[in-house]
Design a protein around this motif. Structure first.
Motif: not given
Length: 123
Positions: A79-89, A94-98
């Motif tokens: 959803p807009r304004g939200c994100y998932y965390l993930y690693d640097n691979n 947009e929507g994902f934050l490392m």
């Protein structure tokens, strides 16, 4: 666990060893030389699986696995304004934050003190 500034959860990819016909072994070989299948797993903040993508060859790049998950008809939606965390691979999108590269994050370090610099502050 409460939603932290729009964080929906985390995602990561793993490899599952598989047996495939000899003709397909080349495309299923991952970077370690093992014949495997990519599995992308997405969990919410309560550690429940909310999305799993299987079936892509072991040689498939992380960025392609994520792009495939996002572009599927019933794929991973953020959803807009939200994100998932993930690693640097994975690539920034947009929507994902490392996290900052090279910075180690452990919950126990932040239980009794505040962040000390801009690298320690989350969105």
């Amino acid at each position: 666990m409460a939603n932290v500034y729009g964080c929906l959860g985390v995602l990561d990819k793993t490899h599952i060893d598989v047996q495939v016909p000899t003709i397909d072994k080349v495309t299923y070989k991952n970077r370690k030389g093992q014949v495997s299948m990519n599995v992308l797993c997405v969990c919410d903040m309560n550690m429940r699986f909310v999305y799993v993508l299987t079936g892509l060859e072991g040689s498939t790049a992380d960025s392609r696995v994520l792009r495939d998950a996002i572009n599927r008809t019933h794929g991973l939606k953020v959803p807009r304004g939200c994100y998932y965390l993930y690693d640097n691979n994975y690539p920034n999108c947009e929507g994902f934050l490392m996290p900052y590269k090279g910075v180690r994050y452990h919950l126990s370090e932040w239980s009794s003190r505040r962040p000390q610099n801009y690298q320690n502050i989350s969105i």
